[in-house]
Design an enzyme around this catalytic site. Structure first.
Site, PDB file in Angstrom:
ATOM      1  N   VAL A  11       0.834  -1.207   0.000  1.00  0.00           N
ATOM      2  CA  VAL A  11       0.000   0.000   0.000  1.00  0.00           C
ATOM      3  C   VAL A  11       0.871   1.261   0.000  1.00  0.00           C
ATOM      4  CG1 VAL A  11      -1.802   1.274   1.221  1.00  0.00           C
ATOM      5  CG2 VAL A  11      -1.883  -1.223   1.149  1.00  0.00           C
ATOM      6  N   ASP A  32      10.555   2.852   6.501  1.00  0.00           N
ATOM      7  CA  ASP A  32      10.179   1.486   6.899  1.00  0.00           C
ATOM      8  C   ASP A  32      11.224   1.015   7.904  1.00  0.00           C
ATOM      9  OD1 ASP A  32       8.254  -0.819   5.284  1.00  0.00           O
ATOM     10  OD2 ASP A  32       9.719  -1.545   6.754  1.00  0.00           O
ATOM     11  N   TYR A  65      13.152   8.650  11.895  1.00  0.00           N
ATOM     12  CA  TYR A  65      12.059   9.636  11.910  1.00  0.00           C
ATOM     13  C   TYR A  65      12.529  11.073  11.701  1.00  0.00           C
ATOM     14  CZ  TYR A  65       8.570   6.149  12.690  1.00  0.00           C
ATOM     15  OH  TYR A  65       7.727   5.087  12.487  1.00  0.00           O
ATOM     16  N   ARG A  88      -9.990  -9.946  14.483  1.00  0.00           N
ATOM     17  CA  ARG A  88      -9.878  -8.516  14.225  1.00  0.00           C
ATOM     18  C   ARG A  88      -9.281  -7.807  15.449  1.00  0.00           C
ATOM     19  NH1 ARG A  88     -12.701  -4.116  12.103  1.00  0.00           N
ATOM     20  NH2 ARG A  88     -14.015  -3.680  13.831  1.00  0.00           N
ATOM     21  N   VAL A 118      -4.010   4.308   7.470  1.00  0.00           N
ATOM     22  CA  VAL A 118      -4.492   3.276   6.548  1.00  0.00           C
ATOM     23  C   VAL A 118      -4.418   1.889   7.197  1.00  0.00           C
ATOM     24  CG1 VAL A 118      -4.260   2.363   4.198  1.00  0.00           C
ATOM     25  CG2 VAL A 118      -3.529   4.698   4.676  1.00  0.00           C
ATOM     26  N   ASN A 120      -4.874  -1.319   9.084  1.00  0.00           N
ATOM     27  CA  ASN A 120      -6.170  -1.829   9.568  1.00  0.00           C
ATOM     28  C   ASN A 120      -6.117  -2.378  10.974  1.00  0.00           C
ATOM     29  OD1 ASN A 120      -8.256  -1.417   7.751  1.00  0.00           O
ATOM     30  ND2 ASN A 120      -7.514  -3.002   6.366  1.00  0.00           N
ATOM     31  N   ASP A 148     -14.534   2.091   0.398  1.00  0.00           N
ATOM     32  CA  ASP A 148     -15.826   1.401   0.310  1.00  0.00           C
ATOM     33  C   ASP A 148     -16.771   2.193  -0.597  1.00  0.00           C
ATOM     34  OD1 ASP A 148     -15.514  -0.453   3.050  1.00  0.00           O
ATOM     35  OD2 ASP A 148     -14.577   1.500   3.147  1.00  0.00           O
ATOM     36  N   THR A 149     -16.691   3.521  -0.495  1.00  0.00           N
ATOM     37  CA  THR A 149     -17.543   4.378  -1.325  1.00  0.00           C
ATOM     38  C   THR A 149     -17.136   4.277  -2.798  1.00  0.00           C
ATOM     39  OG1 THR A 149     -17.966   5.853   0.526  1.00  0.00           O
ATOM     40  CG2 THR A 149     -18.254   6.794  -1.666  1.00  0.00           C
ATOM     41  N   HIS A 175     -15.048   1.448   8.489  1.00  0.00           N
ATOM     42  CA  HIS A 175     -14.505   0.713   7.349  1.00  0.00           C
ATOM     43  C   HIS A 175     -14.461  -0.764   7.736  1.00  0.00           C
ATOM     44  CE1 HIS A 175     -11.937  -0.794   4.213  1.00  0.00           C
ATOM     45  NE2 HIS A 175     -11.043  -1.177   5.109  1.00  0.00           N
TER      46      HIS A 175
HETATM   47  N1  LIG Z   1      -7.758   0.818   5.209  1.00  0.00           N
HETATM   48  C1  LIG Z   1      -7.842   0.050   4.142  1.00  0.00           C
HETATM   49  O1  LIG Z   1      -8.807   0.092   3.406  1.00  0.00           O
HETATM   50  C2  LIG Z   1      -6.687  -0.865   3.830  1.00  0.00           C
HETATM   51  C3  LIG Z   1      -6.562  -1.489   2.578  1.00  0.00           C
HETATM   52  C4  LIG Z   1      -5.457  -2.297   2.338  1.00  0.00           C
HETATM   53  C5  LIG Z   1      -4.515  -2.515   3.356  1.00  0.00           C
HETATM   54  N2  LIG Z   1      -4.703  -1.914   4.556  1.00  0.00           N
HETATM   55  C6  LIG Z   1      -3.765  -2.102   5.669  1.00  0.00           C
HETATM   56  O2  LIG Z   1      -2.579  -1.378   5.390  1.00  0.00           O
HETATM   57  C7  LIG Z   1      -1.491  -2.006   6.063  1.00  0.00           C
HETATM   58  C8  LIG Z   1      -0.352  -2.234   5.072  1.00  0.00           C
HETATM   59  O3  LIG Z   1      -0.752  -3.142   4.070  1.00  0.00           O
HETATM   60  P1  LIG Z   1       0.357  -3.666   3.024  1.00  0.00           P
HETATM   61  O4  LIG Z   1      -0.353  -4.565   2.085  1.00  0.00           O
HETATM   62  O5  LIG Z   1       1.133  -2.527   2.505  1.00  0.00           O
HETATM   63  O6  LIG Z   1       1.256  -4.535   4.011  1.00  0.00           O
HETATM   64  P2  LIG Z   1       2.781  -5.006   3.770  1.00  0.00           P
HETATM   65  O7  LIG Z   1       2.979  -6.153   4.688  1.00  0.00           O
HETATM   66  O8  LIG Z   1       3.038  -5.172   2.324  1.00  0.00           O
HETATM   67  O9  LIG Z   1       3.653  -3.761   4.282  1.00  0.00           O
HETATM   68  C9  LIG Z   1       3.721  -3.345   5.611  1.00  0.00           C
HETATM   69  C10 LIG Z   1       5.051  -2.643   5.785  1.00  0.00           C
HETATM   70  O10 LIG Z   1       5.072  -2.048   7.086  1.00  0.00           O
HETATM   71  C11 LIG Z   1       6.398  -2.188   7.583  1.00  0.00           C
HETATM   72  N3  LIG Z   1       6.349  -2.049   9.047  1.00  0.00           N
HETATM   73  C12 LIG Z   1       5.783  -2.878   9.946  1.00  0.00           C
HETATM   74  N4  LIG Z   1       5.918  -2.378  11.179  1.00  0.00           N
HETATM   75  C13 LIG Z   1       6.581  -1.194  11.050  1.00  0.00           C
HETATM   76  C14 LIG Z   1       6.996  -0.205  11.978  1.00  0.00           C
HETATM   77  N5  LIG Z   1       6.758  -0.312  13.283  1.00  0.00           N
HETATM   78  N6  LIG Z   1       7.640   0.884  11.494  1.00  0.00           N
HETATM   79  C15 LIG Z   1       7.897   1.021  10.169  1.00  0.00           C
HETATM   80  N7  LIG Z   1       7.514   0.112   9.254  1.00  0.00           N
HETATM   81  C16 LIG Z   1       6.867  -0.987   9.692  1.00  0.00           C
HETATM   82  C17 LIG Z   1       6.843  -3.562   7.113  1.00  0.00           C
HETATM   83  O11 LIG Z   1       8.262  -3.690   7.114  1.00  0.00           O
HETATM   84  C18 LIG Z   1       6.258  -3.575   5.695  1.00  0.00           C
HETATM   85  O12 LIG Z   1       7.174  -3.089   4.748  1.00  0.00           O
HETATM   86  C19 LIG Z   1      -2.062  -3.296   6.674  1.00  0.00           C
HETATM   87  O13 LIG Z   1      -2.396  -3.058   8.021  1.00  0.00           O
HETATM   88  C20 LIG Z   1      -3.329  -3.531   5.875  1.00  0.00           C
HETATM   89  O14 LIG Z   1      -4.280  -4.273   6.578  1.00  0.00           O
HETATM   90  C21 LIG Z   1      -5.743  -1.093   4.804  1.00  0.00           C
END
Ligand SMILES: NC(=O)c1ccc[n+]([C@@H]2O[C@H](COP(=O)([O-])OP(=O)(O)OC[C@H]3O[C@@H](n4cnc5c(N)ncnc54)[C@H](O)[C@@H]3O)[C@@H](O)[C@H]2O)c1
Length: 320
Positions: A11, A32, A65, A88, A118, A120, A148-149, A175
């Site tokens: 994402v 990251d 940071y 969840r 973002v 979840n 969702d919208t 969401h």
């Molecule tokens: N809100 C939404 O509609 C929605 C949609 C898709 C995904 N998401 C959520 O977004 C998040 C990311 O999804 P993704 O597919 O990119 O996951 P991903 O596993 O591909 O990437 C997550 C990244 O976060 C990094 N990370 C983890 N802990 C960290 C920390 N403390 N500090 C810095 N970096 C850290 C990891 O190294 C990794 O690169 C998930 O929680 C997923 O559920 C939300």
């Protein structure tokens, strides 16, 4: 404009891609805790500047940071994905801890930033960030029901064979599972959905079925590719644009409510004016009594989970 994206996963990288190709950002920081991952993505992105219409943004990979000093917007996508057998609440516990820890570090270097959450469950993570940091509630924005919208618009558009941008409607609430769609707010090309369907001899839209299809849409993607990326990345870019160019767009983002619709201390998506000051105001819609009752029961359900997560994590769930 300086933007930080925390989390160089699917994402985070998707959001960077939109920012670099369609945005106008002077500095983009991709942070990251896996520095190599952030570096790999950034080194790769740098080559796109020679080949695409991107604006030669200064893009920095980091795990520090301090690189975010003075950032205007910080998008939090870092965290875990839900795993098989996890509830969840388990995910909420992990990602709320991570989210608050990240937000506190951002607060030290970029206290005036607007945060877009973002990770979840995004509304719960946003709740704990809004309560456990000093960012004003207008600057802690969960991407909420924007995705969702977008799914709703696209499903209706598919039914009536029009551009999704000509469909108007909202998914509101939380969401994920606890959301609703006020049928009175769905329109097609400016016409009420019923009028449009009747005059075009298409079966009328049932709001409950539509909501089910919206919920199912995410699962269908997840089932096939074990994540969702494109829709959410575009949703986040949409929110960023609204802030960046002070669009004052009405978007169904989620923020910590402060008495709106009689609700307090709960993060829910409602039609919100988004501009340079973040979530500037929440619109008062003439919801029916039934819709208000639905909204209240969603708030009750969400608060139950917030309290469970607060107990497990020790994070505050209400402002001291
Ligand atoms: N809100 C939404 O509609 C929605 C949609 C898709 C995904 N998401 C959520 O977004 C998040 C990311 O999804 P993704 O597919 O990119 O996951 P991903 O596993 O591909 O990437 C997550 C990244 O976060 C990094 N990370 C983890 N802990 C960290 C920390 N403390 N500090 C810095 N970096 C850290 C990891 O190294 C990794 O690169 C998930 O929680 C997923 O559920 C939300």
């Amino acid at each position: 404009m300086k933007i930080g994206v925390i989390g160089a996963g699917s994402v985070g990288v998707g959001v960077c891609n939109y920012l670099l190709t369609l945005g106008s950002v002077s500095e983009l920081v991709l942070l990251d805790n896996n520095l190599e991952r952030a570096e790999g993505e950034v080194f790769d992105f740098r080559h796109t500047a020679a080949l695409t219409f991107s604006k030669n943004t200064h893009i920095v990979p980091t795990d520090d940071y301090f690189s975010l000093i003075g950032a205007d917007i910080v998008v939090i996508t870092a965290g875990a994905q839900i795993k098989q057998g996890q509830t969840r609440i388990d995910l909420a516990e992990i990602n709320s801890r991570i989210g608050v820890d990240i937000a506190k570090q951002v607060e030290r270097v970029a206290p005036n930033a607007t945060l877009i959450i973002v990770s979840n469950p995004c509304d719960l993570v946003a709740h704990f960030i809004a309560i456990n940091t000093n960012f004003p509630r207008s600057r802690v924005i969960s991407s909420g029901c924007v995705i969702d919208t977008a799914r709703l618009m696209s499903i209706v558009a598919n039914r009536v064979n029009l551009d999704p941008k000509n469909v108007f409607g909202y998914v509101l609430g939380e969401h994920g599972s606890h959301c609703f769609t006020p049928k009175s707010l769905i329109s097609i090309a400016g016409q009420s959905a019923d009028y449009y369907c009747d005059t075009h001899h298409i079966e009328r839209i049932c709001a409950d079925q539509l909501l089910e299809s919206v919920k199912q849409a995410g699962y269908e993607i997840f089932k096939r590719k074990q994540n969702t990326t494109h829709g959410i990345s575009a949703s986040v870019f949409r929110i960023i644009q609204a802030i960046m160019i002070n669009e004052r767009s009405v978007l169904p983002v989620a923020t910590l409510l402060n008495g709106e619709y009689g609700l307090d201390n709960v993060v829910l998506s409602l039609p919100t004016v988004v501009g340079k000051n973040g979530a500037e105001s929440i619109l008062q819609h003439p919801f029916t009594e039934e819709e208000i009752t639905t909204l209240e029961s969603i708030a009750t359900e969400v608060n139950k989970v917030v309290e469970q997560v607060a107990l497990k994590t020790g994070l505050a769930s209400v402002k001291a």
